[in-house]
Design a protein around this motif. Sequence first.
Motif, PDB file in Angstrom:
ATOM      1  N   PRO A   1       0.803  -1.228   0.000  1.00  0.00           N
ATOM      2  CA  PRO A   1       0.000   0.000   0.000  1.00  0.00           C
ATOM      3  C   PRO A   1       0.833   1.274   0.000  1.00  0.00           C
ATOM      4  CG  PRO A   1      -0.939  -1.586   1.521  1.00  0.00           C
ATOM      5  CD  PRO A   1       0.354  -2.173   1.049  1.00  0.00           C
ATOM      6  N   PHE A   2       1.947   1.302   0.729  1.00  0.00           N
ATOM      7  CA  PHE A   2       2.748   2.519   0.775  1.00  0.00           C
ATOM      8  C   PHE A   2       3.353   2.847  -0.582  1.00  0.00           C
ATOM      9  CE2 PHE A   2       6.096  -0.623   1.850  1.00  0.00           C
ATOM     10  CZ  PHE A   2       7.139  -0.217   1.034  1.00  0.00           C
ATOM     11  N   GLN A   3       3.591   1.842  -1.409  1.00  0.00           N
ATOM     12  CA  GLN A   3       4.123   2.085  -2.753  1.00  0.00           C
ATOM     13  C   GLN A   3       3.020   2.543  -3.701  1.00  0.00           C
ATOM     14  OE1 GLN A   3       5.662  -1.946  -2.926  1.00  0.00           O
ATOM     15  NE2 GLN A   3       7.755  -1.165  -3.088  1.00  0.00           N
ATOM     16  N   GLU A   4       1.831   2.025  -3.482  1.00  0.00           N
ATOM     17  CA  GLU A   4       0.700   2.412  -4.331  1.00  0.00           C
ATOM     18  C   GLU A   4       0.275   3.845  -4.080  1.00  0.00           C
ATOM     19  OE1 GLU A   4      -3.336   0.691  -3.713  1.00  0.00           O
ATOM     20  OE2 GLU A   4      -2.962  -0.229  -5.670  1.00  0.00           O
ATOM     21  N   SER A   5       0.442   4.306  -2.822  1.00  0.00           N
ATOM     22  CA  SER A   5      -0.018   5.651  -2.454  1.00  0.00           C
ATOM     23  C   SER A   5       0.950   6.750  -2.858  1.00  0.00           C
ATOM     24  CB  SER A   5      -0.258   5.726  -0.941  1.00  0.00           C
ATOM     25  OG  SER A   5       0.962   5.534  -0.233  1.00  0.00           O
ATOM     26  N   SER A   6       2.194   6.400  -3.165  1.00  0.00           N
ATOM     27  CA  SER A   6       3.171   7.431  -3.518  1.00  0.00           C
ATOM     28  C   SER A   6       4.218   6.857  -4.461  1.00  0.00           C
ATOM     29  CB  SER A   6       3.854   7.987  -2.263  1.00  0.00           C
ATOM     30  OG  SER A   6       4.885   8.888  -2.617  1.00  0.00           O
ATOM     31  N   SER A   7       4.440   7.555  -5.556  1.00  0.00           N
ATOM     32  CA  SER A   7       5.445   7.124  -6.527  1.00  0.00           C
ATOM     33  C   SER A   7       6.864   7.375  -6.026  1.00  0.00           C
ATOM     34  CB  SER A   7       5.236   7.858  -7.861  1.00  0.00           C
ATOM     35  OG  SER A   7       5.337   9.264  -7.671  1.00  0.00           O
ATOM     36  N   SER A   8       6.999   8.114  -4.927  1.00  0.00           N
ATOM     37  CA  SER A   8       8.327   8.430  -4.393  1.00  0.00           C
ATOM     38  C   SER A   8       8.965   7.243  -3.680  1.00  0.00           C
ATOM     39  CB  SER A   8       8.251   9.625  -3.429  1.00  0.00           C
ATOM     40  OG  SER A   8       7.463   9.305  -2.296  1.00  0.00           O
ATOM     41  N   HIS A   9       8.145   6.222  -3.334  1.00  0.00           N
ATOM     42  CA  HIS A   9       8.685   5.054  -2.644  1.00  0.00           C
ATOM     43  C   HIS A   9       9.166   4.034  -3.673  1.00  0.00           C
ATOM     44  CE1 HIS A   9       7.277   6.748   1.019  1.00  0.00           C
ATOM     45  NE2 HIS A   9       6.010   6.589   0.731  1.00  0.00           N
ATOM     46  N   GLN A  10      10.435   3.720  -3.623  1.00  0.00           N
ATOM     47  CA  GLN A  10      11.019   2.809  -4.588  1.00  0.00           C
ATOM     48  C   GLN A  10      10.636   1.362  -4.290  1.00  0.00           C
ATOM     49  OE1 GLN A  10      15.225   3.475  -4.603  1.00  0.00           O
ATOM     50  NE2 GLN A  10      15.065   5.539  -5.456  1.00  0.00           N
ATOM     51  N   ARG A  11      10.740   0.538  -5.317  1.00  0.00           N
ATOM     52  CA  ARG A  11      10.479  -0.891  -5.145  1.00  0.00           C
ATOM     53  C   ARG A  11      11.545  -1.501  -4.243  1.00  0.00           C
ATOM     54  NH1 ARG A  11       7.640  -3.972  -9.037  1.00  0.00           N
ATOM     55  NH2 ARG A  11       9.277  -5.543  -8.871  1.00  0.00           N
ATOM     56  N   LEU A  12      11.144  -2.535  -3.533  1.00  0.00           N
ATOM     57  CA  LEU A  12      12.075  -3.264  -2.690  1.00  0.00           C
ATOM     58  C   LEU A  12      12.782  -4.314  -3.535  1.00  0.00           C
ATOM     59  CD1 LEU A  12       9.684  -3.943   0.332  1.00  0.00           C
ATOM     60  CD2 LEU A  12      11.208  -1.991   0.002  1.00  0.00           C
ATOM     61  N   PRO A  13      13.895  -4.832  -3.056  1.00  0.00           N
ATOM     62  CA  PRO A  13      14.523  -5.970  -3.758  1.00  0.00           C
ATOM     63  C   PRO A  13      13.506  -7.101  -3.894  1.00  0.00           C
ATOM     64  CG  PRO A  13      16.003  -5.097  -2.085  1.00  0.00           C
ATOM     65  CD  PRO A  13      14.685  -4.389  -1.888  1.00  0.00           C
ATOM     66  N   ASN A  14      13.482  -7.755  -5.050  1.00  0.00           N
ATOM     67  CA  ASN A  14      12.457  -8.768  -5.325  1.00  0.00           C
ATOM     68  C   ASN A  14      12.359  -9.832  -4.247  1.00  0.00           C
ATOM     69  OD1 ASN A  14      11.706  -7.487  -7.662  1.00  0.00           O
ATOM     70  ND2 ASN A  14      12.940  -8.791  -9.013  1.00  0.00           N
ATOM     71  N   GLY A  15      13.483 -10.249  -3.697  1.00  0.00           N
ATOM     72  CA  GLY A  15      13.468 -11.294  -2.690  1.00  0.00           C
ATOM     73  C   GLY A  15      12.923 -10.852  -1.350  1.00  0.00           C
TER      74      GLY A  15
ATOM     75  N   LYS B   1       8.612 -11.553  -0.137  1.00  0.00           N
ATOM     76  CA  LYS B   1       8.021 -12.793   0.375  1.00  0.00           C
ATOM     77  C   LYS B   1       8.056 -12.883   1.904  1.00  0.00           C
ATOM     78  CE  LYS B   1      12.278 -15.514  -0.174  1.00  0.00           C
ATOM     79  NZ  LYS B   1      12.883 -16.682  -0.842  1.00  0.00           N
ATOM     80  N   ASN B   2       8.931 -12.108   2.556  1.00  0.00           N
ATOM     81  CA  ASN B   2       8.982 -12.176   4.021  1.00  0.00           C
ATOM     82  C   ASN B   2       8.864 -10.793   4.657  1.00  0.00           C
ATOM     83  OD1 ASN B   2      11.521 -11.168   3.393  1.00  0.00           O
ATOM     84  ND2 ASN B   2      12.597 -13.067   3.896  1.00  0.00           N
ATOM     85  N   SER B   3       8.027  -9.939   4.034  1.00  0.00           N
ATOM     86  CA  SER B   3       7.801  -8.585   4.540  1.00  0.00           C
ATOM     87  C   SER B   3       6.306  -8.297   4.635  1.00  0.00           C
ATOM     88  CB  SER B   3       8.448  -7.541   3.614  1.00  0.00           C
ATOM     89  OG  SER B   3       9.832  -7.730   3.507  1.00  0.00           O
ATOM     90  N   VAL B   4       5.953  -7.375   5.527  1.00  0.00           N
ATOM     91  CA  VAL B   4       4.574  -6.898   5.629  1.00  0.00           C
ATOM     92  C   VAL B   4       4.603  -5.391   5.855  1.00  0.00           C
ATOM     93  CG1 VAL B   4       3.652  -9.046   6.590  1.00  0.00           C
ATOM     94  CG2 VAL B   4       4.483  -7.258   8.133  1.00  0.00           C
ATOM     95  N   GLU B   5       3.453  -4.771   5.623  1.00  0.00           N
ATOM     96  CA  GLU B   5       3.289  -3.364   5.983  1.00  0.00           C
ATOM     97  C   GLU B   5       2.357  -3.287   7.193  1.00  0.00           C
ATOM     98  OE1 GLU B   5       1.576   0.905   4.274  1.00  0.00           O
ATOM     99  OE2 GLU B   5       2.098  -0.693   2.868  1.00  0.00           O
ATOM    100  N   ILE B   6       2.791  -2.584   8.226  1.00  0.00           N
ATOM    101  CA  ILE B   6       1.981  -2.366   9.419  1.00  0.00           C
ATOM    102  C   ILE B   6       1.117  -1.126   9.192  1.00  0.00           C
ATOM    103  CG2 ILE B   6       2.007  -1.890  11.891  1.00  0.00           C
ATOM    104  CD1 ILE B   6       3.105  -4.624  11.215  1.00  0.00           C
ATOM    105  N   SER B   7      -0.194  -1.260   9.376  1.00  0.00           N
ATOM    106  CA  SER B   7      -1.068  -0.114   9.143  1.00  0.00           C
ATOM    107  C   SER B   7      -2.350  -0.232   9.954  1.00  0.00           C
ATOM    108  CB  SER B   7      -1.410   0.019   7.654  1.00  0.00           C
ATOM    109  OG  SER B   7      -2.199  -1.069   7.204  1.00  0.00           O
TER     110      SER B   7
END
Length: 256
Positions: A87-101, A104-110
């Motif tokens: 969601p944080f990437q969808e809401s702002s284009s300023s947030h860069q993509r994370l490394p592809n790997g 699979k073991n990350s979440v966003e707290i919201s």
Amino acid sequence: MNRQKQSFDHCFEVFLADTPESKKIHYQLRYRIYCDEMGFDDMERFPAQQEIDEWDKSAVHFLVRHKYTQQWLGGLRMVMPKGHVFPFQESSSSHQRLPNGRYKNSVEISRLCVTKEARRFAFRNPAIEVAEENRKISFLHDYRNINRDIMLGLYRAAAVYSVQQGIKHWYMLANPALAYSIKKQGLDIQQLGDASRQSARLLYYLNTKQVLENSLWFEGYRHDFRLYSDIATDVPVDMRGRQVKQIGVISYVSRI
């Protein structure tokens, strides 16, 4: 009025919302807090009085309830990515993509939130009789610390769940004041990127293993979480002639 200091575990329990009913409680609380109390969202967008979005289907929800009045006080969600998008990437284009790997073991707290009653210490439900010696647990520390303590209890439960599920990384959008409060408790919260003119919230990162290694959890945050579906199996305990179910819960105030 007794304001004796009580630990978090004395006052609350955290529940994992593992049923449609329990997730609905979270949506209703969010509507009440974000739309009605705080005015963050337009109430007309949610005619069913449930603040819900497309990310909730891929989220794990936690709820909070006061132990003796059984009032639901708030909640938090952990959002799983959709492919390589949070969601944080969808809401702002300023947030860069994370490394592809990393996905699979990350979440966003919201959606960390707490009701007005909790913030005002109005835990008591006049319709529920509780032994007088147990009413003192309504006053957790003091007015300045209650939000912090509830937030920490929620983070503790979410971190335990994360490690159990192999989730190593947390991302969250938060204002600097909240991040500073988290850092003061010894949690290694790291700012990612620069401040944006479009938003007062910044992107932060926490490592779940480091969260669980914090020594503050030995100060009254030893309990993790229960399943909401377990509530039906709770057996009332006798407290001076009154049957009281000892079930509880948790949260904090910030739209993240």
